[in-house]
Design an enzyme around this catalytic site. Structure first.
Site, PDB file in Angstrom:
ATOM      1  N   CYS A 202       9.232  29.377  51.103  1.00  0.00           N
ATOM      2  CA  CYS A 202      10.322  30.178  50.539  1.00  0.00           C
ATOM      3  C   CYS A 202      10.597  31.462  51.314  1.00  0.00           C
ATOM      4  CB  CYS A 202      10.036  30.504  49.076  1.00  0.00           C
ATOM      5  SG  CYS A 202       9.965  29.041  48.014  1.00  0.00           S
TER       6      CYS A 202
ATOM      7  N   HIS B 190      14.005  36.893  47.253  1.00  0.00           N
ATOM      8  CA  HIS B 190      13.846  35.466  46.960  1.00  0.00           C
ATOM      9  C   HIS B 190      13.929  35.205  45.462  1.00  0.00           C
ATOM     10  CE1 HIS B 190      12.423  31.454  46.651  1.00  0.00           C
ATOM     11  NE2 HIS B 190      11.255  31.806  46.156  1.00  0.00           N
TER      12      HIS B 190
ATOM     13  N   ASN C 110      15.786  28.102  41.820  1.00  0.00           N
ATOM     14  CA  ASN C 110      15.051  28.573  42.985  1.00  0.00           C
ATOM     15  C   ASN C 110      15.376  27.631  44.139  1.00  0.00           C
ATOM     16  OD1 ASN C 110      13.118  29.021  44.971  1.00  0.00           O
ATOM     17  ND2 ASN C 110      11.434  29.336  43.537  1.00  0.00           N
TER      18      ASN C 110
END
Length: 323
Positions: free
Chosen positions: A109, A249, A279
């Protein structure tokens, strides 16, 4: 000349996965999903779509007509089209960018922030040079539909930036990257590499699915990003109050709210896409940056901080003065 962002793009597939569908898969009440994650829906790629298919429209939007002087194409992904070659090579072909050096970065990520820093350093001191950096992931293919802790979180998408010349004093002002490999077991997919082949035994054991130690990762993200954010802001001679937008993020909205409170940052300065996109892993920072800029355009001189944490465990942050 300095190196800064010259173009933005993003893409999410049209298929919407609602909390009602997640509830049907997992048995988790819809309200539980919203309370724990802040997510109402996420997007999944269509059958047959690949990560490079998601990346291509975002890349084209960021690139525009700026094809001369392109010196790198970097794809930040942990869900590549194939184990090899690099998804960036496949994307390069789809974009018709023959000859441009193309490679992948896998920092899960945090991959986009790592790639942004790499590209920025590649271009430093090079006049009239540019680099296309894309974050793209398809976590829908890694989801165990019975695991409410992960399947409720993730969606598919892509975001892209074009880096190039900006006047001195603008662009990427400072960056910090860190990896704490002693925690590498806390997030990941066990099968598919040389340690555990992706065979029938691995599939039967569910080792082809994404797994995460949520509480441990949450603590790491809050602690590590707090430290990196403060350090990179200090490196620029700025204060947190000088940052106009924090693009972080999109792990889950509760974690973002906790980080904002921990840093003392007004939530208005921390845009979110997680409520409707979930996400999106390596795509979440450029996707959120683009959508935030579309909703409320950044102005010349604004300070933007991008930050992310990912499997490894690793994290990165950078401050950009908008031009």
């Amino acid at each position: 000349m300095a190196v800064g962002i010259r173009g933005l793009g993003s893409y999410v597939p049209p298929r919407v996965i609602t909390n009602a569908e997640i509830s049907a898969w997992t048995g988790a009440p819809e309200q539980w999903i919203v309370e724990r994650t802040g997510i109402h829906e996420r997007r999944y790629a269509a059958e047959g779509q690949t990560t490079s298919d998601l990346a291509a429209p975002a890349a084209r939007q960021a690139l525009g007509e700026a094809r001369d002087g392109l010196e790198a194409l970097i794809v930040a992904t942990c869900t590549p089209d194939v184990p090899q070659p690099a998804t960036a090579a496949i994307l390069q072909h789809k974009l018709g960018l023959r000859g441009v050096p193309a490679f992948d970065v896998n920092a899960v990520c945090a991959g986009f922030v790592f790639s942004l820093v790499i590209a920025g350093r590649m271009l430093a001191g090079r006049d009239h040079a540019s680099a296309l950096v894309i974050g793209a992931d398809m976590f829908s293919v890694l989801m165990d539909h019975s695991d409410r802790r992960t399947v409720s979180l993730f969606g598919d998408g892509a975001g892209a930036v074009l880096l190039g010349d900006v006047p001195d004093g603008y662009g990427i002002l400072a960056s910090r990257l860190v990896t704490d490999g002693e925690h590498h077991e806390e997030v990941g997919v066990a099968a598919g590499g040389t340690r555990t082949p992706l065979d029938s035994a691995a599939r039967a054991a569910g080792e082809h699915y994404f797994r995460m130690n949520g509480p441990m990762v949450r603590d790491y993200v809050i602690t590590t990003l707090r430290k990196l954010v403060q350090e990179v802001v200090d490196d620029c001679g700025l204060r947190l109050a000088d940052i106009d937008r924090f693009v972080v993020h999109q792990a889950n909205s509760r974690m973002l709210e906790a980080l904002a409170a921990d840093l003392g940052v007004d939530p208005e300065r921390l845009p979110m896409t997680i409520e409707r996109c979930g996400n999106t892993a390596g795509a979440s920072v450029p996707l959120t940056l683009h959508r935030s800029h579309q909703a409320r355009p950044l102005r010349r001189g604004d300070h933007v901080l991008v930050a992310a944490a990912g499997g490894g465990l690793c994290a990165g942050a950078a401050v950009i003065r908008w031009h």
